[in-house]
Write an enzyme that holds these catalytic residues in place. Structure first.
Site, mmCIF file in Angstrom:
data_model
loop_
_atom_site.group_PDB
_atom_site.id
_atom_site.type_symbol
_atom_site.label_atom_id
_atom_site.label_comp_id
_atom_site.label_asym_id
_atom_site.label_seq_id
_atom_site.Cartn_x
_atom_site.Cartn_y
_atom_site.Cartn_z
ATOM 1 N N GLY A 151 0.856 -1.198 0.000
ATOM 2 C CA GLY A 151 0.000 0.000 0.000
ATOM 3 C C GLY A 151 0.881 1.233 0.000
ATOM 4 O O GLY A 151 1.952 1.250 -0.605
ATOM 5 N N ARG A 152 0.417 2.275 0.708
ATOM 6 C CA ARG A 152 1.184 3.532 0.711
ATOM 7 C C ARG A 152 2.594 3.327 1.261
ATOM 8 O O ARG A 152 3.594 3.668 0.619
ATOM 9 C CB ARG A 152 0.438 4.587 1.557
ATOM 10 C CG ARG A 152 -0.805 5.147 0.908
ATOM 11 C CD ARG A 152 -1.557 6.022 1.890
ATOM 12 N NE ARG A 152 -2.111 5.218 2.951
ATOM 13 C CZ ARG A 152 -3.400 4.936 3.097
ATOM 14 N NH1 ARG A 152 -4.290 5.441 2.262
ATOM 15 N NH2 ARG A 152 -3.823 4.170 4.089
ATOM 16 N N ARG A 233 1.974 -3.861 12.682
ATOM 17 C CA ARG A 233 1.373 -3.997 14.006
ATOM 18 C C ARG A 233 1.829 -5.322 14.604
ATOM 19 O O ARG A 233 2.021 -6.310 13.876
ATOM 20 C CB ARG A 233 -0.166 -3.980 13.930
ATOM 21 C CG ARG A 233 -0.796 -2.619 13.689
ATOM 22 C CD ARG A 233 -0.676 -1.677 14.901
ATOM 23 N NE ARG A 233 -1.348 -0.404 14.683
ATOM 24 C CZ ARG A 233 -0.758 0.722 14.260
ATOM 25 N NH1 ARG A 233 0.536 0.750 14.005
ATOM 26 N NH2 ARG A 233 -1.464 1.831 14.114
ATOM 27 N N GLU A 262 1.362 -3.325 23.498
ATOM 28 C CA GLU A 262 2.226 -2.180 23.817
ATOM 29 C C GLU A 262 1.703 -1.441 25.044
ATOM 30 O O GLU A 262 0.479 -1.344 25.195
ATOM 31 C CB GLU A 262 2.275 -1.234 22.609
ATOM 32 C CG GLU A 262 2.936 -1.908 21.422
ATOM 33 C CD GLU A 262 2.927 -1.037 20.164
ATOM 34 O OE1 GLU A 262 2.533 0.136 20.235
ATOM 35 O OE2 GLU A 262 3.332 -1.549 19.114
ATOM 36 N N HIS A 280 7.779 1.756 18.908
ATOM 37 C CA HIS A 280 6.716 2.283 18.038
ATOM 38 C C HIS A 280 6.984 3.741 17.618
ATOM 39 O O HIS A 280 6.207 4.643 17.943
ATOM 40 C CB HIS A 280 5.347 2.163 18.718
ATOM 41 C CG HIS A 280 4.198 2.190 17.740
ATOM 42 N ND1 HIS A 280 3.014 1.520 17.956
ATOM 43 C CD2 HIS A 280 4.047 2.801 16.530
ATOM 44 C CE1 HIS A 280 2.193 1.727 16.935
ATOM 45 N NE2 HIS A 280 2.808 2.514 16.058
HETATM 46 P P1 NAP Z 1 -2.458 0.976 3.160
HETATM 47 O O1 NAP Z 1 -2.080 1.995 2.151
HETATM 48 O O2 NAP Z 1 -3.908 0.705 3.399
HETATM 49 O O3 NAP Z 1 -1.703 -0.380 2.765
HETATM 50 C C1 NAP Z 1 -2.014 -1.606 3.333
HETATM 51 C C2 NAP Z 1 -1.615 -2.684 2.360
HETATM 52 O O4 NAP Z 1 -1.841 -3.955 2.993
HETATM 53 C C3 NAP Z 1 -2.427 -2.690 1.060
HETATM 54 O O5 NAP Z 1 -1.551 -2.880 -0.027
HETATM 55 C C4 NAP Z 1 -3.328 -3.909 1.191
HETATM 56 O O6 NAP Z 1 -3.599 -4.575 -0.036
HETATM 57 C C5 NAP Z 1 -2.446 -4.800 2.036
HETATM 58 N N1 NAP Z 1 -3.193 -5.853 2.726
HETATM 59 C C6 NAP Z 1 -4.365 -5.782 3.376
HETATM 60 N N2 NAP Z 1 -4.703 -6.985 3.855
HETATM 61 C C7 NAP Z 1 -3.716 -7.837 3.466
HETATM 62 C C8 NAP Z 1 -3.480 -9.207 3.645
HETATM 63 N N3 NAP Z 1 -4.364 -9.962 4.298
HETATM 64 N N4 NAP Z 1 -2.352 -9.754 3.126
HETATM 65 C C9 NAP Z 1 -1.465 -8.984 2.443
HETATM 66 N N5 NAP Z 1 -1.638 -7.671 2.251
HETATM 67 C C10 NAP Z 1 -2.744 -7.114 2.757
HETATM 68 O O7 NAP Z 1 -1.872 1.344 4.598
HETATM 69 P P2 NAP Z 1 -0.521 2.139 4.938
HETATM 70 O O8 NAP Z 1 -0.804 3.582 5.086
HETATM 71 O O9 NAP Z 1 0.546 1.705 4.020
HETATM 72 O O10 NAP Z 1 -0.249 1.562 6.415
HETATM 73 C C11 NAP Z 1 -0.018 0.185 6.599
HETATM 74 C C12 NAP Z 1 0.022 -0.165 8.071
HETATM 75 O O11 NAP Z 1 1.217 0.315 8.649
HETATM 76 C C13 NAP Z 1 -1.077 0.463 8.928
HETATM 77 O O12 NAP Z 1 -2.261 -0.319 8.902
HETATM 78 C C14 NAP Z 1 -0.468 0.494 10.296
HETATM 79 O O13 NAP Z 1 -0.831 -0.674 11.006
HETATM 80 C C15 NAP Z 1 1.022 0.470 10.046
HETATM 81 N N6 NAP Z 1 1.698 1.715 10.454
HETATM 82 C C16 NAP Z 1 2.596 1.677 11.474
HETATM 83 C C17 NAP Z 1 3.273 2.817 11.843
HETATM 84 C C18 NAP Z 1 4.292 2.801 12.940
HETATM 85 O O14 NAP Z 1 4.437 3.791 13.635
HETATM 86 N N7 NAP Z 1 5.033 1.726 13.113
HETATM 87 C C19 NAP Z 1 3.011 4.036 11.193
HETATM 88 C C20 NAP Z 1 2.088 4.047 10.162
HETATM 89 C C21 NAP Z 1 1.419 2.880 9.796
HETATM 90 P P3 NAP Z 1 -4.515 -3.881 -1.194
HETATM 91 O O15 NAP Z 1 -3.755 -2.659 -1.618
HETATM 92 O O16 NAP Z 1 -4.525 -4.908 -2.278
HETATM 93 O O17 NAP Z 1 -5.822 -3.579 -0.579
#
Ligand code: NAP
Length: 315
Positions: A151-152, A233, A262, A280
């Site tokens: 994703g992003r 996560r 956490e 985190h």
């Molecule tokens: P996003 O743009 O929604 O990207 C999520 C990706 O995961 C999408 O490509 C989605 O596929 C894929 N996905 C969903 N379910 C899946 C599965 N069962 N198997 C494989 N891939 C799957 O979200 P983002 O903005 O990149 O953020 C991603 C995650 O990073 C967040 O949900 C959050 O938990 C984590 N995060 C952590 C921090 C930190 O401080 N450590 C900061 C920001 C975010 P599709 O594109 O095909 O739908």
């Protein structure tokens, strides 16, 4: 009235204070104190460490109109419980992509090059001079990096490792033709991805489908030189299995930013070798955190002024 469950930075707090009464729980707030703070709230601003469930929503009362999560991940919020009550849920997508992708890259390099063990040895007096056999890791040029969730953040991380000369393989719910064309990325099923990759970085959200995506079998498949990075996560990884794989030499190294409960970090991980552990801090740059806070405020202001919020999250 707006209740900030724990803390919101001035970039978001000030525009809210200009318009509404604002109450803040503070970083040390207990669940009991929060339950006493929220009655009468029209907007609730939690962060990933605040579970938003039936109990908290009931305590807010019927005036609650928006839960504006101070994060992009929203696994802490019971979306169905909000939907049942007609409460809008919003998050902060995009503004933390760069910060989190860069941290995932930093963790990949730190784990791949055994930095935490190497630094600990130096600080604790276990450095007796240049040692050709110590702390040997892997290089990213020519390595294959598996991105789980393109994703992003996963996409930006893929660009960064590609820039260092790695091949990219990925999983997602659907194919990403743009990434395939621009980065030469190949989509694989998870077991094949893990078997192919030298390093795997997790960027999918926490949900029922991704719960314990990485357990003992996957870690063994990744192998004694393999690197696992998790900035998504905690629940995506079986932490006990990870600690055991590191201890037994079945996995090369790991870099973690997130944990299941956490701020608790499993003792087995604290004791595990070749494991970089961060508290985190994926989005912890001044730019990202200010923009996240402002995004929270924009969503709250929109909903409380009767407009559509910019960042709604669906069930
Ligand atoms: P996003 O743009 O929604 O990207 C999520 C990706 O995961 C999408 O490509 C989605 O596929 C894929 N996905 C969903 N379910 C899946 C599965 N069962 N198997 C494989 N891939 C799957 O979200 P983002 O903005 O990149 O953020 C991603 C995650 O990073 C967040 O949900 C959050 O938990 C984590 N995060 C952590 C921090 C930190 O401080 N450590 C900061 C920001 C975010 P599709 O594109 O095909 O739908």
């Amino acid at each position: 009235m707006v209740v900030i469950a724990r803390m919101l930075l001035p970039a978001g707090l000030e525009p809210l204070r200009e318009r509404f009464e604002v109450r803040e729980g503070g970083l040390e707030v207990t669940r009991e104190e929060l339950l006493e703070l929220v009655p009468g709230a029209h907007a609730l601003v939690p962060d990933p460490s605040v579970p938003v469930d039936d109990q908290l929503l009931d305590a807010c009362g019927e005036g609650l109109r928006i839960v504006a999560n101070f994060a992009v991940g929203h696994d802490n919020v019971d979306l169905a419980a909000c939907e049942r009550r007609g409460i809008v849920v919003t998050n902060t997508p995009g503004v933390l992509t760069e910060a989190t992708a860069e941290l995932a890259l930093a963790l990949t390099l730190a784990a791949a090059r055994r930095m935490s063990d190497a630094e600990r040895d130096l600080r604790e007096g276990r450095w007796w001079g240049w040692d050709p056999s110590a702390h040997r890791g892997i290089e990213l040029r020519g390595a294959t990096v598996g991105v789980v969730g393109l994703g992003r953040i996963g996409r930006r991380y893929a660009e960064l490792v590609r820039g260092l000369g790695a091949e990219v393989v990925y999983t997602a719910r659907g194919p990403k033709p743009d990434a395939e064309e621009e980065l030469g990325a190949r989509m694989l099923e998870l077991p094949e991805l893990i078997e192919t990759a030298d390093a795997v970085s997790l960027h999918a959200p926490a949900n029922e489908e991704t719960h314990r995506l990485i357990g003992a079998a996957e870690l063994e498949l990744l192998g004694p030189q393999g690197v696992l990075v998790n900035t998504s996560r905690g629940p995506l990884v079986d932490a006990e299995a990870l600690a055991a794989a590191l201890r037994n030499g079945k996995l090369g190294a790991a870099g973690l930013d997130v944990y299941e409960n956490e701020p608790e970090v499993p003792a087995a991980l604290l004791d595990a070798p070749r494991c970089v552990l961060l508290p985190h801090i994926g989005s912890a740059t001044t730019t990202a955190r200010d923009r996240m806070a402002r995004t929270v405020a924009d969503n709250v202001i929109a909903v409380l002024e009767g407009k559509d919020p910019p960042n709604p999250v669906g069930v």
